[in-house]
Design an enzyme around this catalytic site. Sequence first.
Site, mmCIF file in Angstrom:
data_model
loop_
_atom_site.group_PDB
_atom_site.id
_atom_site.type_symbol
_atom_site.label_atom_id
_atom_site.label_comp_id
_atom_site.label_asym_id
_atom_site.label_seq_id
_atom_site.Cartn_x
_atom_site.Cartn_y
_atom_site.Cartn_z
ATOM 1 N N SER A 246 0.840 -1.185 0.000
ATOM 2 C CA SER A 246 0.000 0.000 0.000
ATOM 3 C C SER A 246 0.880 1.241 0.000
ATOM 4 C CB SER A 246 -0.903 0.023 1.252
ATOM 5 O OG SER A 246 -1.750 -1.100 1.285
ATOM 6 N N SER A 284 -3.196 -3.805 -3.009
ATOM 7 C CA SER A 284 -2.554 -2.556 -2.616
ATOM 8 C C SER A 284 -3.600 -1.503 -2.286
ATOM 9 C CB SER A 284 -1.653 -2.046 -3.748
ATOM 10 O OG SER A 284 -0.865 -0.959 -3.325
ATOM 11 N N ASP A 286 -3.986 2.205 -2.140
ATOM 12 C CA ASP A 286 -3.280 3.398 -2.616
ATOM 13 C C ASP A 286 -4.187 4.606 -2.432
ATOM 14 O OD1 ASP A 286 -1.083 1.775 -3.635
ATOM 15 O OD2 ASP A 286 -2.482 1.166 -5.204
#
Length: 360
Positions: A246, A284, A286
């Site tokens: 992340s 992830s 983000d």
Amino acid sequence: MKEVHAVRGVSFVGLAGSGHRARDLGIVIGEHEPGEHNAITDVPGVRVGHCTVLREPAIRTGVTAIVPGDVGPHAPLPAGMFAGNGYGKLVGATQLAELGLIEAPVVLTATLSAFRAADAVVSWMLARPDCADVRTFNPVVGECNDGYLSDIRARPLGEAQVLAAIDGAAPGPVPEGCVGAGTGTGALGFKAGVGTASRVLDLADGPVTLGALVQANFGGTLRVLGSTVTPASLGLAEPAAPDVGSCMVVLATDAPLDSRRLTRLARRAVFALGRVGASYSHGSGDYGIAFSVRTDGAPLPDATLSPLFEATLDVVEEAVLNSLFTATTMTGVDGHTLHAIPLPRLMKLLGRSGPPLPGD
């Protein structure tokens, strides 16, 4: 057992970065000049604090707090957010998006500690004399999964660590690399951590400052000045960590912007991760958060925002590079190791000269 509450100006038991940031190596991103400290704290009133927690053999984690001025429920600031990929635990995201305000420090930490951190920010609010009448409150806490290097299931972070980061927040230079929320994180195949950078722009109404702070923990293949950089290209073993992770990106500015315009900046903050090679994988999280310390005056017209968009791309790219270049090699839970970028080898790979650097 060892626990280090590390705030500004304290040596982090050999885990502080090399001190070589991107610009120290002659790696300059974009045309705009940085602020005095090339950090998010160049934005007036913004302070940063870290609490770093190290316990042998397997705890490598911490908390980072971004504290703008006297922010609180009675002194909120305009803000926006963007989720590039929502595989994460951004506490307080829906109210931030709905109302376009932050009313507390932005806190970053480890995934399974995010919820205790949010409760700690509530304690921060309840202790304020000016909040005696507050009955609803929205803490904003972001996270990255540092479980490759730290025993994340132990959940070693609580109220004391979060309040230490907030109370220790200060202006000026910001410690980077393996500190605070970046203690156990890695990105793009290397040890990473916290990184920051800033830019000063001359707009029609005068100079404004834009700063970024990243908690870097994402997958992909690193690119530096257009060159692909892998662990193998620098003579390192590839980490056993999966290509997931992340990245939390926090932007601050003193430009007069409302929530909608700040959301546009937050979107570019996530776009900027592509410049350094982010893969934006399934696993992830983000996220970009942007806030302005300016609460008066009309927002800048949309047609004038392009220089701020460009500066956002530049400042986030540099902040990620700083998070990598200032990190140090770390071994943690189950013997997992993430190697820092060996800067002399990187400069040789890039075909660039720079300042004298420690040898391999």
